[in-house]
Scaffold this motif. Structure first.
Motif, PDB file in Angstrom:
ATOM      1  N   ASP A   1     140.691   8.593 -34.931  1.00  0.00           N
ATOM      2  CA  ASP A   1     139.884   7.903 -35.830  1.00  0.00           C
ATOM      3  C   ASP A   1     138.326   8.698 -35.623  1.00  0.00           C
ATOM      4  OD1 ASP A   1     139.637   5.146 -36.928  1.00  0.00           O
ATOM      5  OD2 ASP A   1     137.640   5.604 -36.036  1.00  0.00           O
ATOM      6  N   PRO A   2     137.697   8.695 -36.884  1.00  0.00           N
ATOM      7  CA  PRO A   2     136.144   9.487 -36.646  1.00  0.00           C
ATOM      8  C   PRO A   2     135.383   8.748 -36.322  1.00  0.00           C
ATOM      9  CG  PRO A   2     136.879   8.670 -38.907  1.00  0.00           C
ATOM     10  CD  PRO A   2     138.213   8.629 -38.354  1.00  0.00           C
ATOM     11  N   THR A   3     135.166   7.348 -36.317  1.00  0.00           N
ATOM     12  CA  THR A   3     134.420   6.409 -35.634  1.00  0.00           C
ATOM     13  C   THR A   3     134.517   6.561 -33.841  1.00  0.00           C
ATOM     14  OG1 THR A   3     134.528   4.717 -37.335  1.00  0.00           O
ATOM     15  CG2 THR A   3     133.556   3.963 -35.118  1.00  0.00           C
ATOM     16  N   ILE A   4     135.765   6.371 -33.403  1.00  0.00           N
ATOM     17  CA  ILE A   4     136.008   6.636 -32.133  1.00  0.00           C
ATOM     18  C   ILE A   4     135.609   7.974 -31.636  1.00  0.00           C
ATOM     19  CG2 ILE A   4     137.587   6.614 -30.098  1.00  0.00           C
ATOM     20  CD1 ILE A   4     139.172   4.377 -32.078  1.00  0.00           C
ATOM     21  N   ALA A   5     135.853   9.030 -32.378  1.00  0.00           N
ATOM     22  CA  ALA A   5     135.562  10.289 -32.357  1.00  0.00           C
ATOM     23  C   ALA A   5     134.141  10.724 -31.987  1.00  0.00           C
ATOM     24  CB  ALA A   5     136.036  11.397 -33.204  1.00  0.00           C
ATOM     25  N   ARG A   6     133.333  10.184 -32.907  1.00  0.00           N
ATOM     26  CA  ARG A   6     131.821  10.132 -32.851  1.00  0.00           C
ATOM     27  C   ARG A   6     131.495   9.837 -31.375  1.00  0.00           C
ATOM     28  NH1 ARG A   6     131.900   9.196 -38.505  1.00  0.00           N
ATOM     29  NH2 ARG A   6     131.948   6.974 -37.985  1.00  0.00           N
ATOM     30  N   SER A   7     132.085   8.615 -31.179  1.00  0.00           N
ATOM     31  CA  SER A   7     131.494   7.956 -29.594  1.00  0.00           C
ATOM     32  C   SER A   7     131.709   9.047 -28.499  1.00  0.00           C
ATOM     33  CB  SER A   7     131.810   6.563 -29.513  1.00  0.00           C
ATOM     34  OG  SER A   7     131.277   5.657 -30.328  1.00  0.00           O
ATOM     35  N   ALA A   8     133.190   9.501 -28.475  1.00  0.00           N
ATOM     36  CA  ALA A   8     133.518  10.319 -27.581  1.00  0.00           C
ATOM     37  C   ALA A   8     132.566  11.612 -27.770  1.00  0.00           C
ATOM     38  CB  ALA A   8     135.013  10.839 -27.971  1.00  0.00           C
ATOM     39  N   GLN A   9     132.262  12.129 -28.820  1.00  0.00           N
ATOM     40  CA  GLN A   9     131.411  13.333 -28.597  1.00  0.00           C
ATOM     41  C   GLN A   9     129.905  12.914 -28.235  1.00  0.00           C
ATOM     42  OE1 GLN A   9     130.922  15.025 -32.550  1.00  0.00           O
ATOM     43  NE2 GLN A   9     130.263  16.914 -31.573  1.00  0.00           N
ATOM     44  N   ALA A  10     129.540  11.888 -28.657  1.00  0.00           N
ATOM     45  CA  ALA A  10     128.183  11.357 -28.214  1.00  0.00           C
ATOM     46  C   ALA A  10     128.056  11.292 -26.651  1.00  0.00           C
ATOM     47  CB  ALA A  10     127.875  10.258 -28.790  1.00  0.00           C
ATOM     48  N   HIS A  11     129.219  10.728 -25.914  1.00  0.00           N
ATOM     49  CA  HIS A  11     129.195  10.588 -24.590  1.00  0.00           C
ATOM     50  C   HIS A  11     129.835  11.737 -23.821  1.00  0.00           C
ATOM     51  CE1 HIS A  11     127.608   6.296 -24.815  1.00  0.00           C
ATOM     52  NE2 HIS A  11     128.451   6.261 -25.830  1.00  0.00           N
TER      53      HIS A  11
ATOM     54  N   THR B   1     127.303   1.706 -26.724  1.00  0.00           N
ATOM     55  CA  THR B   1     125.846   1.151 -27.209  1.00  0.00           C
ATOM     56  C   THR B   1     126.610  -0.310 -27.834  1.00  0.00           C
ATOM     57  OG1 THR B   1     125.791   2.331 -29.309  1.00  0.00           O
ATOM     58  CG2 THR B   1     124.417   3.110 -27.316  1.00  0.00           C
ATOM     59  N   ASP B   2     125.605  -1.070 -27.979  1.00  0.00           N
ATOM     60  CA  ASP B   2     126.099  -2.339 -28.771  1.00  0.00           C
ATOM     61  C   ASP B   2     126.491  -1.855 -30.257  1.00  0.00           C
ATOM     62  OD1 ASP B   2     125.443  -3.786 -26.752  1.00  0.00           O
ATOM     63  OD2 ASP B   2     123.402  -4.313 -27.706  1.00  0.00           O
ATOM     64  N   GLU B   3     125.871  -0.761 -30.772  1.00  0.00           N
ATOM     65  CA  GLU B   3     126.307  -0.359 -32.033  1.00  0.00           C
ATOM     66  C   GLU B   3     127.627   0.310 -32.141  1.00  0.00           C
ATOM     67  OE1 GLU B   3     121.902  -0.878 -32.004  1.00  0.00           O
ATOM     68  OE2 GLU B   3     123.289   0.209 -30.638  1.00  0.00           O
ATOM     69  N   GLU B   4     127.919   1.084 -31.159  1.00  0.00           N
ATOM     70  CA  GLU B   4     129.258   1.723 -31.104  1.00  0.00           C
ATOM     71  C   GLU B   4     130.443   0.498 -30.782  1.00  0.00           C
ATOM     72  OE1 GLU B   4     128.399   5.830 -28.952  1.00  0.00           O
ATOM     73  OE2 GLU B   4     128.034   4.204 -27.819  1.00  0.00           O
TER      74      GLU B   4
ATOM     75  N   ILE C   1     133.226  -0.117 -33.552  1.00  0.00           N
ATOM     76  CA  ILE C   1     134.807  -0.083 -33.170  1.00  0.00           C
ATOM     77  C   ILE C   1     135.472  -1.386 -33.542  1.00  0.00           C
ATOM     78  CG2 ILE C   1     136.664   0.297 -31.154  1.00  0.00           C
ATOM     79  CD1 ILE C   1     134.494   2.226 -29.849  1.00  0.00           C
ATOM     80  N   ASP C   2     134.951  -2.393 -33.182  1.00  0.00           N
ATOM     81  CA  ASP C   2     135.210  -3.919 -33.818  1.00  0.00           C
ATOM     82  C   ASP C   2     135.676  -3.802 -35.154  1.00  0.00           C
ATOM     83  OD1 ASP C   2     134.619  -4.920 -31.093  1.00  0.00           O
ATOM     84  OD2 ASP C   2     132.989  -5.777 -31.716  1.00  0.00           O
ATOM     85  N   ALA C   3     134.800  -3.306 -36.098  1.00  0.00           N
ATOM     86  CA  ALA C   3     135.264  -3.060 -37.313  1.00  0.00           C
ATOM     87  C   ALA C   3     136.421  -2.260 -37.817  1.00  0.00           C
ATOM     88  CB  ALA C   3     133.742  -2.600 -38.172  1.00  0.00           C
ATOM     89  N   LEU C   4     137.131  -1.595 -36.862  1.00  0.00           N
ATOM     90  CA  LEU C   4     138.296  -0.908 -37.207  1.00  0.00           C
ATOM     91  C   LEU C   4     139.695  -1.750 -37.395  1.00  0.00           C
ATOM     92  CD1 LEU C   4     137.484   2.140 -34.851  1.00  0.00           C
ATOM     93  CD2 LEU C   4     137.103   2.029 -37.432  1.00  0.00           C
ATOM     94  N   ASP C   5     139.323  -2.921 -37.089  1.00  0.00           N
ATOM     95  CA  ASP C   5     140.591  -3.856 -36.923  1.00  0.00           C
ATOM     96  C   ASP C   5     141.551  -3.947 -38.264  1.00  0.00           C
ATOM     97  OD1 ASP C   5     142.515  -5.627 -36.140  1.00  0.00           O
ATOM     98  OD2 ASP C   5     141.418  -7.326 -36.259  1.00  0.00           O
ATOM     99  N   THR C   6     142.644  -3.661 -38.399  1.00  0.00           N
ATOM    100  CA  THR C   6     143.566  -3.531 -39.601  1.00  0.00           C
ATOM    101  C   THR C   6     144.315  -4.772 -39.876  1.00  0.00           C
ATOM    102  OG1 THR C   6     145.581  -2.724 -38.692  1.00  0.00           O
ATOM    103  CG2 THR C   6     143.835  -1.021 -39.452  1.00  0.00           C
ATOM    104  N   GLY C   7     144.697  -5.591 -38.492  1.00  0.00           N
ATOM    105  CA  GLY C   7     145.297  -6.723 -38.787  1.00  0.00           C
ATOM    106  C   GLY C   7     146.954  -6.321 -38.470  1.00  0.00           C
TER     107      GLY C   7
END
Length: 293
Positions: free
Chosen positions: A207-217, A258-261, A265-271
């Motif tokens: 997932d690109p959102t998760i990948a961005r956080s991984a790269q940042a940290h 971070t809170d933004e991160e 990630i919360d926003a990735l829920d597909t249900g």
């Protein structure tokens, strides 16, 4: 960050557990030994996994004092009912080679025979009162199952182990747990293979959102997802039989999202659920017999 969670009865539970779901018995001893060497002090198994005996052996082989390792296991639906569940405790304790289990939970809600579920939970209450277990709980219970349980029993579950990962977050169940002071414990916390194989999604690991956080940290996607779960107040139960992954999944206490991160990630829920629907777990389809100790 704290590495443990305080359950609603005051018992301390390590926040990161090591899971052995689908780990063949012949691989379980080495995997658990490796996890304990890495620093895990919480091992999560189940009667239905067929590897409790090997978990117990690995803990004994580790040289650690019994009090240092938090053992969690689960009662399977074929052993639900008051007397049946008291005997199921003896089976699990015998296979694990212990006198007391730290956390004993019901593996499913079994909605079709909730009378048996209630009998099983009352047996857990008895085991707790007798000091045979330190805490009791449930797994795969939805809000309505919790409501029915709480209306008929006296001890609020300490834990509800449910499927939670970025692509399936169960906000209603998480809210219900929080309302009652129940720790939500995530199985498949990195969106295991069952989810993306059967749901049409790619892996959460890509997932690109998760990948961005991984790269940042400077971390891996798996570490980011585990960290997300911990920062949201959950217990997480990753699993692996590979030494490098076992190490990786435990190295999550020395960075912070971070809170933004977290919100991203919360926003990735597909249900979309990956595991079985708890409403569809029946004795006819899932009534496996659990061997004696």
């Amino acid at each position: 960050m704290t590495t443990s969670l305080t359950l609603n009865n005051g018992v301390e539970m390590p926040a990161v557990g090591f899971g052995v779901f689908q780990t063949p018995p012949e691989e379980t001893v080495d995997a658990v030994r490796a996890a304990l060497r890495t620093g895990y002090r919480h091992i999560d198994t189940a009667a239905a996994y067929g590897n409790e005996r090997e978990v117990g052996r690995a803990i004994r082989d580790s040289g650690l004092d019994r009090s240092e390792v938090f053992i969690e296991t689960k009662i399977w639906i074929t052993d639900f009912g008051y007397e049946e569940t008291l005997h199921a405790f003896e089976k699990s304790a015998g296979k694990l080679g212990v006198d007391r289990i730290d956390l004993l939970i019901l593996h499913q809600a079994l909605p079709e025979r909730f009378d048996l579920t209630l009998g099983a939970y009352r047996a857990l209450e008895k085991l707790l009162a007798d000091g045979r277990v330190r805490a009791i709980g449930v797994s795969n219970f939805m809000r309505e199952h919790l409501d029915r349980l709480l209306a008929e029993t006296s001890v609020v579950p300490a834990v509800n182990q449910i499927e939670v990962h970025p692509y399936f977050q169960q906000p209603d169940v998480l809210a219900a747990d929080a309302e009652h002071g129940i720790v939500s414990q995530a199985w498949s916390p990195i969106g295991g293979i069952t989810f993306y194989r059967d749901s049409g999604h790619t892996s959460t690991l890509e997932d690109p959102t998760i990948a961005r956080s991984a790269q940042a940290h400077g971390r891996t996607p798996a570490q980011v997802m585990l960290r997300w779960g911990l920062q949201r107040g959950r217990s997480v139960i990753p699993k692996s039989t590979r030494a490098e992954r076992i190490d990786e999944n435990f190295a999550v206490f020395d960075f912070e999202l971070t809170d933004e991160e977290l919100i991203a990630i919360d926003a990735l829920d597909t249900g979309v659920r990956g595991g079985p629907d708890p409403e569809e777990v029946t004795l006819a389809d899932f009534g496996w017999e659990i061997a004696e100790a």
